[in-house]
Scaffold this active site. Sequence first.
Site, short mmCIF file in Angstrom:
data_model
loop_
_atom_site.label_atom_id
_atom_site.label_comp_id
_atom_site.label_asym_id
_atom_site.label_seq_id
_atom_site.Cartn_x
_atom_site.Cartn_y
_atom_site.Cartn_z
CG ASP A 286 23.45 84.50 -41.66
OD1 ASP A 286 23.71 85.59 -42.20
OD2 ASP A 286 22.62 84.37 -40.75
N GLY B 72 15.87 90.94 -40.33
CA GLY B 72 15.36 91.64 -39.15
C GLY B 72 13.94 91.28 -38.78
CB CYS C 223 2.98 62.82 -38.02
SG CYS C 223 4.26 63.22 -39.21
CB CYS D 204 6.95 62.11 -41.27
SG CYS D 204 7.71 61.88 -39.66
#
Length: 564
Positions: A87, A189, A272, A274
């Site tokens: 970026d 934006g 979860c 994970c």
Amino acid sequence: MFEIRQRDGLARIGRLTTPHGALETPTLLPVVNPRKLTLAPAEIRDCGATGLITNSYIISRHAELRERALADGVHALVGWDGPLMTDSGTFQSHVYGDIEVEPQAIVEFQRDIGSDIGTVLDVFTEPEFDADRAEAELAETQARITAAVPLKGEMLLAATVQGGSHPALRERAAAQVSTVDADMHPIGGVVPLMEQYRYAELATLVLAAKRALVPARPVHLFGCGHPSLFALAALLGCDLFDSASYAKFAADGRMMFNWGTRRLAEMEELPCGCAACSTTSADEFKALPAEERERQLARHNLLVSFAELRRVREAIREGLLWELVVARAAGRPEVGDALAALEPHGDWLEQWEPAFRPRQPTAIREPLLRFVRGRLTRTATDGPAFEHPLFGAVPETLADTAPLRPPGNVRQRSWTPERVHAIAAFQFGGAAADALLGGKVELVTSRNTGRLRNVLVDGEHRLSLSARYGRFTLRAAGACVIHAACAAPQQRVVVHADSAEFNRQGRNTFCKFVLECDPDLRCQDECLVVTESDELVAVGKLKVAPAEIILGQQGLAVKVREAV
Ligand SMILES: [Zn+2]
């Protein structure tokens, strides 16, 4: 290079090739801050990441990082050998106001440190800015994009679509960036809209950009990092996401789920499976030393994000992405607001509907409803009908034809010429069906299952049935009949002479050779490939929406089945 492999409406599964390998999209590029690593890049990879994004502005402002990046490259600096995007400081300008960097210098810097995808330093137009200010800032962004293009070298260039909260400006910006030699188009934006859960506005603005963006390039939704938003963003045609949220939320003790966010401190159990959660309990998790807890929370946030992205990609393959977004709206009502905001755009979105999907739809929405109602006007509706839960009255003869097959597994077994005619009319139109079945009709069925296989007319094999979808594929003899019976441009894809030569040999048709297309055709429809003088050269399946070809799509257009 961006290759689209599968579609579901605006959504697509793609493969973006970069100098350091390929990314399968939609995917998330986790943000790594070279000055503070919550997780090492190897750990981020273990969570499912195939690409990263880092900030060239931060690197350029830090003497030591800058020197190391210029000497050894940004990949060595970050410790990552896969695709790496940078970026440019636009987001810092949003957070901190003016930043000290020259727009062209930061593009050159990204190129010089070996970024795979560099980003133009665009002007972050805040959503509350009025149209005049947004337009003036857009002009500056466009000027910077134009100046950046000659500097990109081997680096892929991301040219951002700005325009604030003004759809007309977004559409104009998208049309402009599509004409420059850029490789990716972020929607910029929009972070304030995501932070404030203004998803309906977000959807409207992304859609405005998609109306004009060249579909052959990937679209990046800047700052989208919450798993509850990925399905919606993919539905809107976004391919890449990036975010530091996984680390920021972890630092704040918050866990992301595809249905929302919770504080670890407030949870009694971990809902979860994970790798970070499944071997521990909420109490054990809370009792971890602060730094380790933050690391594990960041892992959880990424693991959940990449699991959701796998789900999104699989939903695209199955044609069930809209259904997944509806499921996400149950946890995050603002996602439902975004779906509602798409309703007024049903007419435009209908063009992107596929003729049918691998699995039957279970969620109703305007584009699908419009498509099905339009197609149903092609068939006779005076016979027996059944009440489809999504589409209303549907002729019994179409009960086993996608996308009209009702939920459940009730299959019609008997095959009659009337039923064959109804399906052919639904697919190709009434006149084509009359012509296809004009003559002595012979239905060839399977001896074991009784299912129809082929339709022969006057001894010619004109149609084959795909039993899975209850739809016909056109054979060369059938294509000739439709070609003779229906005037151009019906059912036709008109190709350049250079392509026709190859298509005559049974090879596929590519978008850049398509001169014209029947606007009533949809992705996955059977179609005739013809020359400019309407000479029939092949028959096959259309693999893109005609609307995409008009917007400058590249890649496969027609998968040719048979030369004629
Ligand atoms: Zn977890």
